[in-house]
Design a protein around this motif. Structure first.
Motif, PDB file in Angstrom:
ATOM      1  N   UNK A 279       0.852  -1.188   0.000  1.00  0.00           N
ATOM      2  CA  UNK A 279       0.000   0.000   0.000  1.00  0.00           C
ATOM      3  C   UNK A 279       0.888   1.238   0.000  1.00  0.00           C
ATOM      4  N   UNK A 280       0.845   1.981  -1.096  1.00  0.00           N
ATOM      5  CA  UNK A 280       1.699   3.169  -1.213  1.00  0.00           C
ATOM      6  C   UNK A 280       1.132   4.095  -2.265  1.00  0.00           C
TER       7      UNK A 280
ATOM      8  N   UNK B 130       3.346   6.200  -3.797  1.00  0.00           N
ATOM      9  CA  UNK B 130       4.535   6.632  -4.523  1.00  0.00           C
ATOM     10  C   UNK B 130       4.761   5.793  -5.780  1.00  0.00           C
ATOM     11  N   UNK B 131       4.848   6.417  -6.942  1.00  0.00           N
ATOM     12  CA  UNK B 131       5.113   5.658  -8.172  1.00  0.00           C
ATOM     13  C   UNK B 131       6.471   4.965  -8.106  1.00  0.00           C
ATOM     14  N   UNK B 132       6.593   3.851  -8.765  1.00  0.00           N
ATOM     15  CA  UNK B 132       7.812   3.066  -8.985  1.00  0.00           C
ATOM     16  C   UNK B 132       8.132   2.091  -7.857  1.00  0.00           C
ATOM     17  N   UNK B 133       7.511   2.229  -6.700  1.00  0.00           N
ATOM     18  CA  UNK B 133       7.866   1.381  -5.563  1.00  0.00           C
ATOM     19  C   UNK B 133       7.553  -0.088  -5.846  1.00  0.00           C
ATOM     20  N   UNK B 134       6.335  -0.376  -6.265  1.00  0.00           N
ATOM     21  CA  UNK B 134       5.933  -1.771  -6.486  1.00  0.00           C
ATOM     22  C   UNK B 134       6.716  -2.370  -7.652  1.00  0.00           C
ATOM     23  N   UNK B 135       6.840  -1.623  -8.731  1.00  0.00           N
ATOM     24  CA  UNK B 135       7.569  -2.119  -9.890  1.00  0.00           C
ATOM     25  C   UNK B 135       9.039  -2.359  -9.560  1.00  0.00           C
ATOM     26  N   UNK B 136       9.634  -1.449  -8.807  1.00  0.00           N
ATOM     27  CA  UNK B 136      11.050  -1.583  -8.469  1.00  0.00           C
ATOM     28  C   UNK B 136      11.304  -2.789  -7.583  1.00  0.00           C
ATOM     29  N   UNK B 137      10.451  -3.004  -6.594  1.00  0.00           N
ATOM     30  CA  UNK B 137      10.618  -4.159  -5.714  1.00  0.00           C
ATOM     31  C   UNK B 137      10.475  -5.454  -6.500  1.00  0.00           C
ATOM     32  N   UNK B 138       9.497  -5.496  -7.401  1.00  0.00           N
ATOM     33  CA  UNK B 138       9.278  -6.696  -8.215  1.00  0.00           C
ATOM     34  C   UNK B 138      10.477  -6.980  -9.107  1.00  0.00           C
ATOM     35  N   UNK B 139      11.037  -5.938  -9.699  1.00  0.00           N
ATOM     36  CA  UNK B 139      12.180  -6.110 -10.589  1.00  0.00           C
ATOM     37  C   UNK B 139      13.412  -6.581  -9.823  1.00  0.00           C
ATOM     38  N   UNK B 140      13.641  -6.011  -8.648  1.00  0.00           N
ATOM     39  CA  UNK B 140      14.787  -6.433  -7.840  1.00  0.00           C
ATOM     40  C   UNK B 140      14.637  -7.879  -7.388  1.00  0.00           C
TER      41      UNK B 140
END
Length: 423
Positions: A80-81, A83-93
């Motif tokens: 739950x956030x 802020x853009x890019x947080x979910x995508x960045x975590x998934x990519x990492x």
């Protein structure tokens, strides 16, 4: 068939389609995640029972992080956030760890600390020893306050007593260590502290004042470790520069504050989604970062023997699955079902893994391309929507304002007007 967190094409679906795909992937009943739809989630009437003076509800987007393997189990992680890019960045990492076994975690257990402060003791050192002599009596009395917790295998475990020099004199401070099992633990330890305070004051020969839990949960530490693939990161030069960036944060509190904020972008998002106390977790994490007397990074990165990047993270995580908003908020219940954790320890392990993944993603962006490129590409979609774009217009406007390097509301409005005028 084991649940897989590797879901391709999720970003191309609309929210209701994504929810259906995630529900099936998590092997849940069709209606299990309905509470994540505002029409079926927390209503004003239910909210009125959670806090005081309710006048409405604020919505926070809930996304699903994919690709996570944690201690050998694939998990779809609700975040739950706003802020853009947080979910995508975590998934990519997380994707970069899969061929190396994902994330591995360990913990010190579920011990919370209650503090009972005593002032005006004539002989503080003597008072400290008298309290320690009565340790067994005090622990038994604490357990009597919560027989249910004791019956679940939890309860009072230890008594530590300190003398503390302050500007108002020497205080005697008793620390009651309590195993709170699958609860966050605030109510349990506060109840015990309240009950113990008169007897502790009597034994110490002083006056009890504060009796409350500490959010410095250093007896409830969780550690996460992962190997991030060097090739997927961008090669040995990127790995080297991530290590340099990590060393910078370890040495400099100005950098460490932002470095740790990147960790908390992931941590807080999962804590909030599951109905846990974001403020308690954040204060505990930052106090842990300052445990050596100076503020430093919570995570560390090194080059492994095979050239891949090894990331580690340690932080206190006081989270639970019973009580509080986790049980009262329908969206939090849905998030826990999606996550599929069976204990507070599994929840804490997941949160730590997400924190490490989020941190790595930010460091990679900084070391490889600068933080703005990826972040602003996603932020452009928010700007496009704010300009009034709908449906596929959002993608088209976002792509255009990124290409123009003018990610501003007024430019998005101009681009949208141009698109609509051309139709």
């Amino acid at each position: 068939m084991p649940i897989t967190s590797r879901l391709s094409g999720l970003r191309d679906l609309d929210p209701s389609e994504r929810r259906s795909v995630v529900t099936r992937a998590a092997e849940l009943d069709e209606a299990s995640l309905d509470a994540l739809d505002p029409e079926h989630g927390l209503g004003v009437e239910a909210a009125d029972h959670l806090i005081e003076n309710v006048i409405g509800i604020i919505g926070i987007p809930v996304g699903v992080a994919t690709n996570f393997t944690i201690d050998g189990v694939d998990r779809l992680v609700p975040m739950a956030t706003e802020e853009p890019s947080v979910v995508a960045a975590a998934s990519n990492a997380a994707r970069m760890t899969r061929q190396h076994g994902g994330f591995r975690t360990s913990s010190t257990g579920s011990i919370m600390i209650a503090q009972i402060q005593v002032v005006d003791a004539v002989d503080p050192e003597g008072a400290r020893l008298r309290l320690l002599e009565a340790r067994d009596e005090l622990l038994a009395f604490a357990d009597a306050q919560d027989p249910v917790l004791a019956g679940l295998g939890g309860g009072a475990r230890d008594l530590v007593v300190r003398t503390l020099s302050t500007r108002t004199g020497v205080h005697v401070v008793a620390h009651l260590h309590v195993d709170v099992r699958d609860a966050m633990g605030a109510n349990a330890v506060n109840t015990m502290a309240e009950a113990l305070a008169p007897r502790i004051a009597e034994l110490a020969g002083g006056r009890s004042l504060l009796r409350i839990l500490s959010n410095k949960a250093d007896q409830r530490l969780v550690r996460a470790r992962a190997v991030f693939d060097a090739e997927l990161l961008g090669g040995p030069d990127v790995v080297r520069d991530i290590v340099h960036a990590s060393a910078f944060a370890e040495a400099d509190p100005y950098r460490a504050a932002t470095h740790n904020k990147g960790i908390m972008n992931g941590v807080t998002a999962v804590v909030l989604a599951t109905g846990n106390d974001t403020r308690a977790v954040e204060s505990g994490a930052h106090s842990h970062a300052a445990r050596g007397g100076g503020y430093t990074a919570l995570s560390h990165y090194e080059v492994g023997a095979d050239g891949h990047l090894v990331g580690t993270l340690e932080l206190p995580l006081a989270v639970g699955l019973v009580g509080g908003a986790t049980r009262a908020h329908p969206a939090a219940q849905a998030a826990v079902r999606l996550l599929g954790v069976a204990s507070s320890g599994e929840l804490a392990a997941t949160i730590a893994a997400v924190g490490l993944a989020q941190n790595l993603a930010a460091l990679r962006a900084l070391a490889a391309e600068g933080i703005q490129r990826g972040h602003m590409t996603l932020h452009a979609r928010t700007i496009a929507a704010s300009a009034g774009a709908l449906g596929d217009e959002i993608t088209r406007v976002a792509e255009r304002i990124v290409a123009d390097r003018r990610i501003r509301l007024e430019h998005a409005q101009d681009v949208l007007a141009e698109l609509r005028g051309a139709r």
